[in-house]
Design an enzyme around this catalytic site. Sequence first.
Site, PDB file in Angstrom:
ATOM      1  N   LYS A 293     -36.225 -16.970 -27.625  1.00 42.09           N
ATOM      2  CA  LYS A 293     -36.986 -16.306 -26.558  1.00 42.09           C
ATOM      3  C   LYS A 293     -36.061 -17.140 -24.901  1.00 42.09           C
ATOM      4  O   LYS A 293     -36.056 -16.460 -23.948  1.00 42.09           O
ATOM      5  CB  LYS A 293     -38.227 -16.572 -26.326  1.00 42.09           C
ATOM      6  CG  LYS A 293     -39.126 -15.828 -27.546  1.00 42.09           C
ATOM      7  CD  LYS A 293     -38.710 -14.128 -27.692  1.00 42.09           C
ATOM      8  CE  LYS A 293     -39.431 -13.655 -28.754  1.00 42.09           C
ATOM      9  NZ  LYS A 293     -38.926 -12.254 -28.850  1.00 42.09           N
ATOM     10  N   TYR A 386     -40.343  -9.726 -32.501  1.00 39.69           N
ATOM     11  CA  TYR A 386     -39.190 -10.320 -32.578  1.00 39.69           C
ATOM     12  C   TYR A 386     -37.977 -10.235 -31.555  1.00 39.69           C
ATOM     13  O   TYR A 386     -37.169 -11.117 -31.077  1.00 39.69           O
ATOM     14  CB  TYR A 386     -38.672 -10.089 -34.128  1.00 39.69           C
ATOM     15  CG  TYR A 386     -37.692 -11.112 -34.645  1.00 39.69           C
ATOM     16  CD1 TYR A 386     -37.850 -12.627 -34.467  1.00 39.69           C
ATOM     17  CD2 TYR A 386     -36.493 -10.569 -35.225  1.00 39.69           C
ATOM     18  CE1 TYR A 386     -36.832 -13.471 -35.171  1.00 39.69           C
ATOM     19  CE2 TYR A 386     -35.573 -11.598 -35.858  1.00 39.69           C
ATOM     20  CZ  TYR A 386     -35.878 -12.917 -35.705  1.00 39.69           C
ATOM     21  OH  TYR A 386     -34.896 -13.700 -36.353  1.00 39.69           O
TER      22      TYR A 386
END
Length: 389
Positions: A293, A386
Amino acid sequence: MVVLGAGPAGLLLGNLLVAAGIDCVVLERATRSHVQTRARAGFLAPNTVRVLERHGLADGLHRDGRTHGACEFRTALGRFRLDYGALGRGEQHTVYPQQHLVTDLLERYLAAGGRIRFRTEALRVHDADGDRPYVTTREADGRPARWDARFVAGCDGRHGAARRSLPHGTPRHHHDHGVSWLGLLAQAPPSLDAVGYAVHDRGFAGHMARTPQVTRYYLQCRRGARADAWPEDRIWDELDLRMGAVEHGPLHRGPITERAVVDLTCDVVEPLRHGTLLLAGDAASLTAPAAAKGANLAVLEAELLAGALADALVRGDGAALDRYSARSLAHIWRAQEFTAWMTGLLHEIPDRETSGGSFFHTSLRHARLDSLRTSRAHQDWFAENYVGV
């Protein structure tokens, strides 16, 4: 405008500011060569690709990037595959090494007339509570210097001058997942056409393609381990064992060109605006690498910040700047939540009382993996989070 740091956040911000007609300079302590070759993340979220496309900065990733939409989980009970690109919102990642993205952004910034000073170490941001902040630096030749600005954007990481210059008592939320990885870069072609997550009683192992010739691997290791403690043969044997090479097929071996131990921790500064000092990228938050991320948050925050600064400096409207911190933190905490879930799914988290694995946590982990294998609703939730930021 002074921007600290020439990573994805700082360079994207610099490009967008120059495009808006705002004079800015990027200060970076490392050399240009180091900035353009440091290997970091490689999975770009769909939102990141859209941001780059929106601003005409996606030529490199369209030329050399590869779409990717599958991951494979391997456990003692077998393996299962999730084609997450066909689940949830039907979105995929683009595999494009971060150093290539940084090179693209740097070249476009310089071509547009942007200024950057390499080997310039920012020491401190001063007078951020006023309307004329300045940055003191140590220049490449060792001499001190001062850079005056209207705003300072801290994109220089968790140990940079921006964080060191925050007011005393600024809230910083830190969490240690209690897990460490030996991160490896191998000069070897990928062994799977998917991201590989191996959940093994000896610890986690991961496989992530970077290019057709280079693969990133991860091995869970004990906290405090040295990166050079394992010889290459032992590393490959351990990867074979944890990833079930006997059952599922051998791994392509090759020279290991880079290795580093990474402690899986997360940390968030709140708020992200302190007068005329604003934080983005790793200076704003650090996520554990289990869900890729970090760079994607940096790009999202840089676009939000660039738009807010353009409103304030070009149009005299500070409303978006006032909202910048809250808008970014909403995305940061969502990414932190999924990263924590993913970390718990993949690892045996040490039990505080026994210092070993927890039977309760292990059983929950097995139940989660089984639900992910069998439940379409769970698979859709996984896919959306995700790829999302």
